[in-house]
Design a protein around this motif. Structure first.
Motif, PDB file in Angstrom:
ATOM      1  N   UNK A  96       0.852  -1.184   0.000  1.00 53.17           N
ATOM      2  CA  UNK A  96       0.000   0.000   0.000  1.00 53.17           C
ATOM      3  C   UNK A  96       0.892   1.240   0.000  1.00 53.17           C
ATOM      4  N   UNK A  97       0.666   2.109  -0.984  1.00 54.26           N
ATOM      5  CA  UNK A  97       1.473   3.314  -1.122  1.00 54.26           C
ATOM      6  C   UNK A  97       0.619   4.542  -0.851  1.00 54.26           C
ATOM      7  N   UNK A  98       1.261   5.595  -0.384  1.00 56.77           N
ATOM      8  CA  UNK A  98       0.572   6.868  -0.158  1.00 56.77           C
ATOM      9  C   UNK A  98       1.498   8.005  -0.565  1.00 56.77           C
ATOM     10  N   UNK A  99       0.929   8.985  -1.238  1.00 57.68           N
ATOM     11  CA  UNK A  99       1.702  10.157  -1.633  1.00 57.68           C
ATOM     12  C   UNK A  99       2.004  11.000  -0.397  1.00 57.68           C
ATOM     13  N   UNK A 100       3.236  11.410  -0.252  1.00 58.07           N
ATOM     14  CA  UNK A 100       3.612  12.145   0.950  1.00 58.07           C
ATOM     15  C   UNK A 100       2.887  13.487   1.020  1.00 58.07           C
ATOM     16  N   UNK A 155      -3.679  14.523  -6.929  1.00 55.26           N
ATOM     17  CA  UNK A 155      -4.555  13.380  -6.716  1.00 55.26           C
ATOM     18  C   UNK A 155      -4.298  12.289  -7.753  1.00 55.26           C
ATOM     19  N   UNK A 156      -3.845  12.707  -8.926  1.00 59.00           N
ATOM     20  CA  UNK A 156      -3.615  11.734  -9.990  1.00 59.00           C
ATOM     21  C   UNK A 156      -2.293  11.000  -9.784  1.00 59.00           C
ATOM     22  N   UNK A 157      -1.458  11.498  -8.874  1.00 63.53           N
ATOM     23  CA  UNK A 157      -0.232  10.790  -8.543  1.00 63.53           C
ATOM     24  C   UNK A 157      -0.516   9.508  -7.758  1.00 63.53           C
TER      25      UNK A 157
END
Length: 496
Positions: free
Chosen positions: A365-369, A387-389
Protein backbone atom coordinates in the motif's frame (compact mmCIF):
# COMPACT_ATOMS: atom_id res chain seq x y z
CA UNK A 1 -0.25 20.14 -43.38
CA UNK A 2 -0.37 18.31 -40.07
CA UNK A 3 0.54 15.01 -41.70
CA UNK A 4 3.32 16.68 -43.67
CA UNK A 5 4.95 18.21 -40.58
CA UNK A 6 4.71 14.98 -38.66
CA UNK A 7 6.13 13.05 -41.58
CA UNK A 8 9.06 15.44 -41.83
CA UNK A 9 9.62 15.20 -38.08
CA UNK A 10 9.63 11.40 -38.26
CA UNK A 11 11.94 11.39 -41.26
CA UNK A 12 14.48 13.67 -39.62
CA UNK A 13 14.41 11.69 -36.40
CA UNK A 14 14.75 8.32 -38.08
CA UNK A 15 17.66 9.51 -40.21
CA UNK A 16 19.39 10.69 -37.07
CA UNK A 17 18.62 7.44 -35.31
CA UNK A 18 20.11 5.44 -38.14
CA UNK A 19 23.27 7.57 -37.99
CA UNK A 20 23.42 7.29 -34.22
CA UNK A 21 23.25 3.53 -33.73
CA UNK A 22 24.01 2.76 -30.13
CA UNK A 23 23.38 6.34 -28.97
CA UNK A 24 20.32 7.63 -27.12
CA UNK A 25 17.66 9.58 -29.06
CA UNK A 26 16.14 12.52 -27.15
CA UNK A 27 12.88 14.29 -28.01
CA UNK A 28 12.25 17.61 -26.25
CA UNK A 29 8.61 18.72 -26.25
CA UNK A 30 8.19 22.38 -25.27
CA UNK A 31 4.65 23.55 -24.51
CA UNK A 32 3.59 26.85 -26.10
CA UNK A 33 -0.19 26.84 -25.60
CA UNK A 34 -2.11 29.76 -24.11
CA UNK A 35 -1.64 28.71 -20.49
CA UNK A 36 2.13 29.07 -21.03
CA UNK A 37 1.83 32.77 -21.92
CA UNK A 38 3.61 34.11 -18.79
CA UNK A 39 6.61 31.82 -19.41
CA UNK A 40 7.09 33.54 -22.79
CA UNK A 41 6.06 37.14 -22.02
CA UNK A 42 7.72 37.66 -18.63
CA UNK A 43 11.16 39.21 -19.37
CA UNK A 44 12.51 37.47 -16.23
CA UNK A 45 11.33 34.04 -17.31
CA UNK A 46 14.00 31.32 -17.21
CA UNK A 47 11.91 28.88 -19.20
CA UNK A 48 13.81 28.95 -22.50
CA UNK A 49 17.28 29.04 -20.87
CA UNK A 50 16.22 25.99 -18.81
CA UNK A 51 15.41 24.02 -21.96
CA UNK A 52 18.78 24.83 -23.51
CA UNK A 53 20.71 24.06 -20.32
CA UNK A 54 18.92 20.74 -19.80
CA UNK A 55 19.46 19.63 -23.38
CA UNK A 56 23.12 20.63 -23.19
CA UNK A 57 23.53 18.57 -19.99
CA UNK A 58 21.79 15.33 -20.98
CA UNK A 59 22.42 15.00 -24.73
CA UNK A 60 25.73 13.22 -25.26
CA UNK A 61 27.97 13.35 -28.36
CA UNK A 62 26.47 11.14 -31.03
CA UNK A 63 22.94 11.26 -29.58
CA UNK A 64 20.03 12.23 -31.80
CA UNK A 65 18.07 15.30 -30.70
CA UNK A 66 14.65 16.43 -31.91
CA UNK A 67 13.20 19.66 -30.48
CA UNK A 68 9.52 20.40 -31.03
CA UNK A 69 6.88 22.78 -29.69
CA UNK A 70 3.42 21.49 -28.85
CA UNK A 71 -0.05 22.64 -27.88
CA UNK A 72 -3.11 20.97 -29.41
CA UNK A 73 -3.25 19.85 -33.01
CA UNK A 74 -5.96 21.44 -35.13
CA UNK A 75 -6.51 21.56 -38.91
CA UNK A 76 -4.00 24.03 -40.24
CA UNK A 77 -2.07 24.06 -36.94
CA UNK A 78 -0.20 20.78 -36.47
CA UNK A 79 1.23 19.79 -33.11
CA UNK A 80 3.93 18.86 -32.27
CA UNK A 81 5.91 21.05 -34.64
CA UNK A 82 9.57 20.38 -35.31
CA UNK A 83 11.96 23.20 -34.45
CA UNK A 84 15.32 21.46 -34.61
CA UNK A 85 16.86 18.06 -35.34
CA UNK A 86 20.55 17.22 -35.07
CA UNK A 87 23.20 14.71 -34.17
CA UNK A 88 24.90 16.07 -31.08
CA UNK A 89 28.58 16.95 -31.05
CA UNK A 90 28.67 17.66 -27.32
CA UNK A 91 29.61 21.34 -27.65
CA UNK A 92 26.92 23.25 -29.53
CA UNK A 93 23.72 21.56 -28.32
CA UNK A 94 22.81 24.22 -25.79
CA UNK A 95 23.44 27.07 -28.23
CA UNK A 96 21.54 25.38 -31.06
CA UNK A 97 18.53 24.76 -28.82
CA UNK A 98 18.56 28.34 -27.51
CA UNK A 99 18.74 29.62 -31.06
CA UNK A 100 15.80 27.42 -32.15
CA UNK A 101 13.69 28.65 -29.22
CA UNK A 102 14.55 32.34 -29.59
CA UNK A 103 11.49 33.25 -31.67
CA UNK A 104 9.06 30.71 -30.19
CA UNK A 105 5.97 32.31 -28.67
CA UNK A 106 2.56 31.23 -27.48
CA UNK A 107 0.50 29.76 -30.29
CA UNK A 108 -2.97 30.82 -31.38
CA UNK A 109 -5.73 28.82 -32.94
CA UNK A 110 -5.78 29.02 -36.75
CA UNK A 111 -7.74 32.01 -38.05
CA UNK A 112 -8.41 33.27 -34.53
CA UNK A 113 -6.92 35.50 -31.86
CA UNK A 114 -7.69 32.85 -29.24
CA UNK A 115 -4.71 31.21 -27.64
CA UNK A 116 -4.10 27.53 -28.41
CA UNK A 117 -5.22 24.78 -26.04
CA UNK A 118 -3.11 21.94 -24.65
CA UNK A 119 -3.12 18.17 -25.11
CA UNK A 120 -0.31 16.52 -23.15
CA UNK A 121 -1.21 12.98 -24.13
CA UNK A 122 -1.30 13.81 -27.84
CA UNK A 123 2.19 15.32 -27.65
CA UNK A 124 3.72 12.36 -25.82
CA UNK A 125 2.09 9.81 -28.11
CA UNK A 126 3.32 11.68 -31.18
CA UNK A 127 6.86 11.77 -29.80
CA UNK A 128 6.83 8.01 -29.12
CA UNK A 129 5.18 6.81 -32.30
CA UNK A 130 6.37 9.43 -34.77
CA UNK A 131 9.54 11.20 -33.61
CA UNK A 132 11.09 8.06 -32.12
CA UNK A 133 9.48 5.87 -34.75
CA UNK A 134 8.79 3.13 -32.20
CA UNK A 135 12.44 2.98 -31.11
CA UNK A 136 13.83 3.37 -27.61
CA UNK A 137 14.77 6.81 -26.32
CA UNK A 138 13.88 9.55 -23.84
CA UNK A 139 11.03 12.04 -24.27
CA UNK A 140 11.32 15.26 -22.25
CA UNK A 141 8.10 17.18 -21.67
CA UNK A 142 8.23 20.75 -20.32
CA UNK A 143 4.79 21.97 -19.28
CA UNK A 144 2.86 24.04 -16.75
CA UNK A 145 0.66 20.95 -16.13
CA UNK A 146 -2.51 22.54 -17.51
CA UNK A 147 -3.98 19.79 -19.68
CA UNK A 148 -7.05 21.34 -21.32
CA UNK A 149 -7.81 20.22 -24.88
CA UNK A 150 -10.50 22.40 -26.46
CA UNK A 151 -10.31 24.55 -23.32
CA UNK A 152 -11.86 21.71 -21.37
CA UNK A 153 -12.20 22.76 -17.75
CA UNK A 154 -12.46 19.18 -16.51
CA UNK A 155 -8.71 19.11 -15.96
CA UNK A 156 -8.94 16.26 -13.46
CA UNK A 157 -10.41 13.97 -16.12
CA UNK A 158 -7.85 15.12 -18.67
CA UNK A 159 -5.01 14.55 -16.25
CA UNK A 160 -6.40 11.10 -15.52
CA UNK A 161 -6.24 10.32 -19.22
CA UNK A 162 -2.67 11.56 -19.28
CA UNK A 163 -1.67 9.33 -16.38
CA UNK A 164 -3.49 6.38 -17.92
CA UNK A 165 -1.09 6.84 -20.82
CA UNK A 166 1.81 6.81 -18.37
CA UNK A 167 0.77 3.75 -16.37
CA UNK A 168 -0.91 1.76 -19.15
CA UNK A 169 1.34 2.72 -22.03
CA UNK A 170 3.35 -0.42 -22.78
CA UNK A 171 6.06 1.53 -24.61
CA UNK A 172 6.80 3.72 -21.58
CA UNK A 173 9.11 1.87 -19.22
CA UNK A 174 9.93 4.60 -16.72
CA UNK A 175 8.75 8.12 -15.90
CA UNK A 176 10.16 10.68 -13.49
CA UNK A 177 8.95 14.23 -12.91
CA UNK A 178 10.69 17.35 -11.63
CA UNK A 179 8.34 20.00 -10.15
CA UNK A 180 10.23 23.31 -10.37
CA UNK A 181 9.55 26.67 -8.79
CA UNK A 182 9.45 29.29 -11.55
CA UNK A 183 7.23 32.30 -10.71
CA UNK A 184 6.31 34.27 -13.82
CA UNK A 185 3.83 37.07 -14.53
CA UNK A 186 2.41 37.53 -18.00
CA UNK A 187 -0.08 39.88 -19.63
CA UNK A 188 -2.93 37.43 -19.15
CA UNK A 189 -1.87 34.83 -16.60
CA UNK A 190 0.63 34.19 -13.85
CA UNK A 191 2.21 30.92 -12.77
CA UNK A 192 4.29 29.63 -9.88
CA UNK A 193 5.86 26.50 -11.27
CA UNK A 194 6.85 24.32 -14.15
CA UNK A 195 6.95 20.53 -14.52
CA UNK A 196 9.66 18.64 -16.40
CA UNK A 197 8.83 15.03 -17.26
CA UNK A 198 11.27 12.42 -18.53
CA UNK A 199 9.63 9.46 -20.29
CA UNK A 200 11.95 6.51 -20.85
CA UNK A 201 10.72 4.59 -23.87
CA UNK A 202 11.78 0.94 -23.98
CA UNK A 203 14.30 -0.89 -21.81
CA UNK A 204 17.25 0.87 -23.46
CA UNK A 205 15.65 4.25 -22.82
CA UNK A 206 15.14 3.28 -19.18
CA UNK A 207 18.80 2.30 -18.80
CA UNK A 208 19.84 5.57 -20.42
CA UNK A 209 17.65 7.57 -18.02
CA UNK A 210 18.99 5.65 -15.02
CA UNK A 211 22.52 6.41 -16.20
CA UNK A 212 21.73 10.12 -16.51
CA UNK A 213 20.24 10.20 -13.02
CA UNK A 214 23.22 8.34 -11.55
CA UNK A 215 25.75 10.57 -13.32
CA UNK A 216 24.01 13.66 -11.89
CA UNK A 217 24.05 15.34 -15.30
CA UNK A 218 20.39 16.24 -14.78
CA UNK A 219 21.15 17.43 -11.25
CA UNK A 220 23.69 19.88 -12.65
CA UNK A 221 20.70 21.79 -14.05
CA UNK A 222 17.72 20.63 -11.95
CA UNK A 223 18.46 20.23 -8.26
CA UNK A 224 14.94 19.10 -7.40
CA UNK A 225 14.67 15.42 -6.40
CA UNK A 226 12.99 13.42 -9.18
CA UNK A 227 9.51 12.14 -8.36
CA UNK A 228 8.92 8.65 -9.70
CA UNK A 229 5.68 8.00 -11.54
CA UNK A 230 6.57 4.66 -13.12
CA UNK A 231 7.43 1.91 -12.37
CA UNK A 232 5.92 1.43 -8.93
CA UNK A 233 6.21 -2.35 -8.99
CA UNK A 234 9.98 -2.84 -9.32
CA UNK A 235 13.17 -1.47 -7.80
CA UNK A 236 11.07 -0.04 -4.98
CA UNK A 237 13.43 -0.71 -2.07
CA UNK A 238 17.09 -1.44 -1.51
CA UNK A 239 19.25 -2.93 1.22
CA UNK A 240 22.25 -1.12 2.65
CA UNK A 241 24.50 -3.36 4.78
CA UNK A 242 25.10 -2.08 8.31
CA UNK A 243 26.85 -4.92 10.17
CA UNK A 244 27.82 -8.58 9.77
CA UNK A 245 27.68 -10.79 12.88
CA UNK A 246 28.93 -14.32 13.66
CA UNK A 247 30.73 -14.66 10.33
CA UNK A 248 34.52 -14.21 10.74
CA UNK A 249 36.22 -13.34 7.49
CA UNK A 250 33.02 -12.04 5.82
CA UNK A 251 32.27 -8.35 5.18
CA UNK A 252 29.43 -6.73 3.22
CA UNK A 253 29.58 -3.31 1.56
CA UNK A 254 27.98 -1.22 -1.19
CA UNK A 255 29.49 -1.87 -4.61
CA UNK A 256 29.90 0.85 -7.25
CA UNK A 257 26.67 1.13 -9.23
CA UNK A 258 24.39 0.39 -6.29
CA UNK A 259 24.90 -3.37 -5.91
CA UNK A 260 26.25 -5.30 -2.95
CA UNK A 261 29.64 -6.87 -2.38
CA UNK A 262 30.60 -9.65 0.01
CA UNK A 263 34.35 -9.90 0.64
CA UNK A 264 35.27 -13.35 1.91
CA UNK A 265 38.59 -14.69 3.20
CA UNK A 266 39.62 -17.96 1.49
CA UNK A 267 39.65 -19.79 4.85
CA UNK A 268 36.16 -18.59 5.85
CA UNK A 269 33.85 -21.57 6.03
CA UNK A 270 30.95 -20.18 8.07
CA UNK A 271 27.80 -21.56 6.35
CA UNK A 272 25.66 -18.54 7.19
CA UNK A 273 25.91 -14.96 8.43
CA UNK A 274 23.69 -12.71 10.49
CA UNK A 275 23.46 -9.40 8.66
CA UNK A 276 21.85 -6.19 9.81
CA UNK A 277 20.64 -4.00 6.96
CA UNK A 278 19.03 -0.63 6.53
CA UNK A 279 15.94 -0.99 4.34
CA UNK A 280 15.44 2.08 2.15
CA UNK A 281 12.46 3.23 0.10
CA UNK A 282 13.51 4.33 -3.39
CA UNK A 283 10.05 5.53 -4.53
CA UNK A 284 10.02 9.24 -3.77
CA UNK A 285 7.47 10.78 -3.21
CA UNK A 286 5.59 7.69 -2.02
CA UNK A 287 5.54 6.18 1.46
CA UNK A 288 5.15 2.42 1.76
CA UNK A 289 2.29 2.45 4.24
CA UNK A 290 2.41 -1.32 4.69
CA UNK A 291 3.68 -4.42 2.93
CA UNK A 292 4.78 -7.99 3.58
CA UNK A 293 8.45 -8.49 2.84
CA UNK A 294 10.18 -11.64 1.63
CA UNK A 295 13.75 -12.17 0.45
CA UNK A 296 15.95 -14.83 -1.10
CA UNK A 297 19.47 -15.08 -2.45
CA UNK A 298 20.72 -16.66 -5.65
CA UNK A 299 24.44 -17.30 -5.31
CA UNK A 300 26.68 -19.84 -7.05
CA UNK A 301 23.63 -21.61 -8.46
CA UNK A 302 21.97 -21.92 -5.05
CA UNK A 303 18.49 -20.46 -4.49
CA UNK A 304 18.03 -19.96 -0.74
CA UNK A 305 15.51 -18.13 1.39
CA UNK A 306 16.83 -15.27 3.54
CA UNK A 307 15.41 -15.44 7.04
CA UNK A 308 14.23 -11.96 8.07
CA UNK A 309 13.84 -10.71 11.62
CA UNK A 310 10.63 -9.00 10.51
CA UNK A 311 8.52 -9.57 7.42
CA UNK A 312 6.38 -6.47 7.88
CA UNK A 313 7.13 -3.04 6.46
CA UNK A 314 5.19 -0.13 7.93
CA UNK A 315 5.40 3.59 7.23
CA UNK A 316 8.63 3.36 5.21
CA UNK A 317 9.17 6.88 3.82
CA UNK A 318 11.90 7.87 1.36
CA UNK A 319 15.04 9.04 3.15
CA UNK A 320 14.07 7.36 6.45
CA UNK A 321 15.56 3.84 6.44
CA UNK A 322 14.40 1.11 8.78
CA UNK A 323 16.72 -1.48 10.38
CA UNK A 324 16.22 -5.06 9.26
CA UNK A 325 17.94 -8.14 10.64
CA UNK A 326 18.50 -11.29 8.57
CA UNK A 327 20.25 -14.63 8.41
CA UNK A 328 21.74 -15.36 5.02
CA UNK A 329 23.28 -18.57 3.69
CA UNK A 330 26.77 -18.21 2.25
CA UNK A 331 28.00 -20.33 -0.69
CA UNK A 332 31.09 -21.58 1.17
CA UNK A 333 30.83 -25.05 -0.34
CA UNK A 334 31.18 -23.54 -3.82
CA UNK A 335 34.26 -21.45 -3.01
CA UNK A 336 37.38 -22.81 -4.72
CA UNK A 337 40.05 -24.28 -2.47
CA UNK A 338 43.12 -22.08 -2.22
CA UNK A 339 45.13 -24.76 -4.03
CA UNK A 340 42.63 -25.03 -6.91
CA UNK A 341 43.41 -23.76 -10.37
CA UNK A 342 40.69 -21.09 -10.07
CA UNK A 343 42.26 -19.80 -6.85
CA UNK A 344 45.79 -19.85 -8.27
CA UNK A 345 44.61 -17.88 -11.31
CA UNK A 346 43.06 -15.28 -8.96
CA UNK A 347 46.11 -14.99 -6.69
CA UNK A 348 46.72 -11.39 -5.70
CA UNK A 349 43.24 -10.30 -6.88
CA UNK A 350 39.75 -11.67 -6.23
CA UNK A 351 37.74 -14.62 -7.44
CA UNK A 352 34.21 -13.33 -8.13
CA UNK A 353 30.95 -15.24 -7.80
CA UNK A 354 28.10 -13.10 -9.21
CA UNK A 355 24.57 -13.41 -7.87
CA UNK A 356 21.61 -11.41 -6.66
CA UNK A 357 19.25 -10.82 -3.77
CA UNK A 358 15.57 -10.67 -4.61
CA UNK A 359 13.08 -8.78 -2.46
CA UNK A 360 9.32 -9.10 -2.84
CA UNK A 361 6.76 -6.77 -1.30
CA UNK A 362 3.27 -8.24 -1.19
CA UNK A 363 0.04 -6.47 -0.17
CA UNK A 364 1.82 -3.20 -0.88
CA UNK A 365 0.00 0.00 0.00
CA UNK A 366 1.47 3.31 -1.12
CA UNK A 367 0.57 6.87 -0.16
CA UNK A 368 1.70 10.16 -1.63
CA UNK A 369 3.61 12.15 0.95
CA UNK A 370 1.84 15.15 2.42
CA UNK A 371 4.89 17.33 1.87
CA UNK A 372 4.79 16.57 -1.86
CA UNK A 373 1.09 17.36 -2.01
CA UNK A 374 1.74 20.72 -0.36
CA UNK A 375 4.57 21.53 -2.72
CA UNK A 376 2.45 20.68 -5.75
CA UNK A 377 -0.39 22.82 -4.40
CA UNK A 378 2.01 25.76 -4.06
CA UNK A 379 3.47 25.36 -7.55
CA UNK A 380 0.22 24.54 -9.33
CA UNK A 381 -2.63 26.10 -7.30
CA UNK A 382 -6.06 24.82 -8.17
CA UNK A 383 -4.62 21.94 -10.18
CA UNK A 384 -5.96 18.54 -9.07
CA UNK A 385 -2.84 16.88 -10.44
CA UNK A 386 -1.48 15.59 -7.08
CA UNK A 387 -4.55 13.38 -6.72
CA UNK A 388 -3.62 11.73 -9.99
CA UNK A 389 -0.23 10.79 -8.54
CA UNK A 390 -2.10 8.12 -6.59
CA UNK A 391 -0.74 4.74 -7.76
CA UNK A 392 -3.04 2.55 -9.86
CA UNK A 393 -5.00 0.13 -7.65
CA UNK A 394 -3.62 -2.77 -9.69
CA UNK A 395 -0.15 -2.19 -8.23
CA UNK A 396 -0.27 -4.10 -4.96
CA UNK A 397 3.11 -5.81 -5.12
CA UNK A 398 6.63 -4.98 -6.17
CA UNK A 399 10.00 -6.61 -6.66
CA UNK A 400 13.53 -5.39 -6.21
CA UNK A 401 16.63 -7.15 -7.49
CA UNK A 402 19.95 -6.25 -5.90
CA UNK A 403 23.05 -7.53 -7.70
CA UNK A 404 25.61 -9.05 -5.35
CA UNK A 405 29.08 -10.36 -5.96
CA UNK A 406 30.97 -12.62 -3.60
CA UNK A 407 34.67 -11.80 -3.84
CA UNK A 408 37.17 -14.29 -2.43
CA UNK A 409 40.61 -12.80 -1.90
CA UNK A 410 43.39 -15.33 -2.40
CA UNK A 411 46.88 -14.37 -1.30
CA UNK A 412 50.14 -14.99 -3.14
CA UNK A 413 51.31 -17.71 -0.68
CA UNK A 414 49.99 -20.79 -2.53
CA UNK A 415 51.10 -19.39 -5.87
CA UNK A 416 54.56 -18.62 -4.46
CA UNK A 417 54.80 -22.12 -2.97
CA UNK A 418 53.73 -23.66 -6.24
CA UNK A 419 56.25 -21.47 -8.02
CA UNK A 420 58.97 -22.78 -5.70
CA UNK A 421 58.00 -26.36 -6.41
CA UNK A 422 58.00 -25.73 -10.14
CA UNK A 423 61.39 -24.01 -9.89
CA UNK A 424 62.80 -26.98 -7.97
CA UNK A 425 61.47 -29.40 -10.54
CA UNK A 426 62.93 -27.34 -13.34
CA UNK A 427 66.29 -27.21 -11.59
CA UNK A 428 66.22 -30.96 -11.06
CA UNK A 429 65.31 -31.48 -14.67
CA UNK A 430 68.10 -29.21 -15.80
CA UNK A 431 70.59 -31.10 -13.62
CA UNK A 432 69.38 -34.40 -15.00
CA UNK A 433 69.66 -33.10 -18.53
CA UNK A 434 73.20 -31.91 -17.89
CA UNK A 435 74.08 -35.22 -16.32
CA UNK A 436 72.49 -37.07 -19.15
CA UNK A 437 74.34 -35.10 -21.80
CA UNK A 438 77.80 -35.14 -20.11
CA UNK A 439 80.27 -37.65 -21.73
CA UNK A 440 81.37 -40.53 -19.45
CA UNK A 441 84.92 -41.94 -19.42
CA UNK A 442 85.29 -45.73 -19.51
CA UNK A 443 88.52 -47.73 -19.03
CA UNK A 444 88.49 -50.88 -21.20
CA UNK A 445 91.29 -53.47 -21.46
CA UNK A 446 91.49 -55.34 -24.78
CA UNK A 447 94.21 -58.08 -25.03
CA UNK A 448 96.16 -56.42 -22.17
CA UNK A 449 95.91 -53.03 -23.92
CA UNK A 450 94.26 -50.32 -21.77
CA UNK A 451 91.99 -48.09 -23.76
CA UNK A 452 90.13 -44.91 -22.69
CA UNK A 453 86.70 -44.49 -24.28
CA UNK A 454 84.21 -41.59 -23.98
CA UNK A 455 80.46 -42.04 -24.41
CA UNK A 456 77.22 -40.29 -23.45
CA UNK A 457 74.50 -42.09 -21.52
CA UNK A 458 72.18 -44.04 -23.76
CA UNK A 459 74.80 -44.76 -26.43
CA UNK A 460 76.64 -47.91 -27.53
CA UNK A 461 80.12 -48.29 -29.08
CA UNK A 462 81.68 -51.34 -30.73
CA UNK A 463 85.05 -52.57 -29.38
CA UNK A 464 87.60 -54.10 -31.76
CA UNK A 465 90.67 -56.21 -31.08
CA UNK A 466 94.08 -55.51 -32.59
CA UNK A 467 93.15 -57.43 -35.73
CA UNK A 468 90.12 -55.22 -36.28
CA UNK A 469 87.51 -57.76 -35.32
CA UNK A 470 84.55 -56.64 -33.17
CA UNK A 471 84.79 -58.43 -29.87
CA UNK A 472 82.23 -56.55 -27.70
CA UNK A 473 79.87 -53.57 -27.38
CA UNK A 474 80.25 -50.86 -24.70
CA UNK A 475 76.83 -49.67 -23.42
CA UNK A 476 76.75 -46.45 -21.37
CA UNK A 477 73.93 -45.46 -19.00
CA UNK A 478 73.39 -42.80 -16.31
CA UNK A 479 74.59 -45.38 -13.80
CA UNK A 480 77.77 -46.55 -15.52
CA UNK A 481 79.08 -48.84 -18.29
CA UNK A 482 78.64 -52.46 -19.24
CA UNK A 483 79.98 -54.80 -21.89
CA UNK A 484 77.51 -56.67 -24.07
CA UNK A 485 77.68 -58.94 -27.12
CA UNK A 486 81.01 -60.41 -25.97
CA UNK A 487 82.66 -62.63 -28.59
CA UNK A 488 83.55 -66.07 -27.34
CA UNK A 489 87.16 -66.21 -26.26
CA UNK A 490 87.62 -62.44 -26.49
CA UNK A 491 90.01 -60.88 -23.99
CA UNK A 492 87.95 -57.81 -23.05
CA UNK A 493 87.15 -56.39 -19.63
CA UNK A 494 86.16 -53.10 -17.95
CA UNK A 495 89.00 -51.41 -16.08
CA UNK A 496 92.59 -52.49 -16.06
Amino acid sequence: MRALVRHVLALLALLLLAASAGATPHVFLVQNSGWMEPFYSDPKSQFKPLVGALAGAVVQPGDALVLASFNQSLPGAPSPKALLSLKADGKTVRGRVNEALANLDTARKPGSAALADTDLGEAVQAAISTALGGKAGIVWLLTNNRNSPNNDQATAARNREFYELIHRGAAIDKVVAFPLRMPVQGRHYQANGLMVYAFAVGKEGSRALDSLLASRRIASVITEQPARLKPLDRDTVRLVPAQVEDAPGVAFSQAPGGGLRADVDPDARTPHARIRWNLENTMYPYTIVSATLGARSLLAGEDRKIELASTRVNGLAPGKPQPLGSTMQLPVAQLPDKWSMAALKSAGSAYVLPGRIELHLANQQLALSQAFRQRMAELFPGDPLPDIFTPPPSIQASNAVLPIEVRVHYGMGPLAALGGIVASLLAAGAAAAWAYGRPRVAQVTVEDELRTMRARPGTTQPIYDKAGTQVAVLRTTLFGHQLTDLREGAQVRLGR
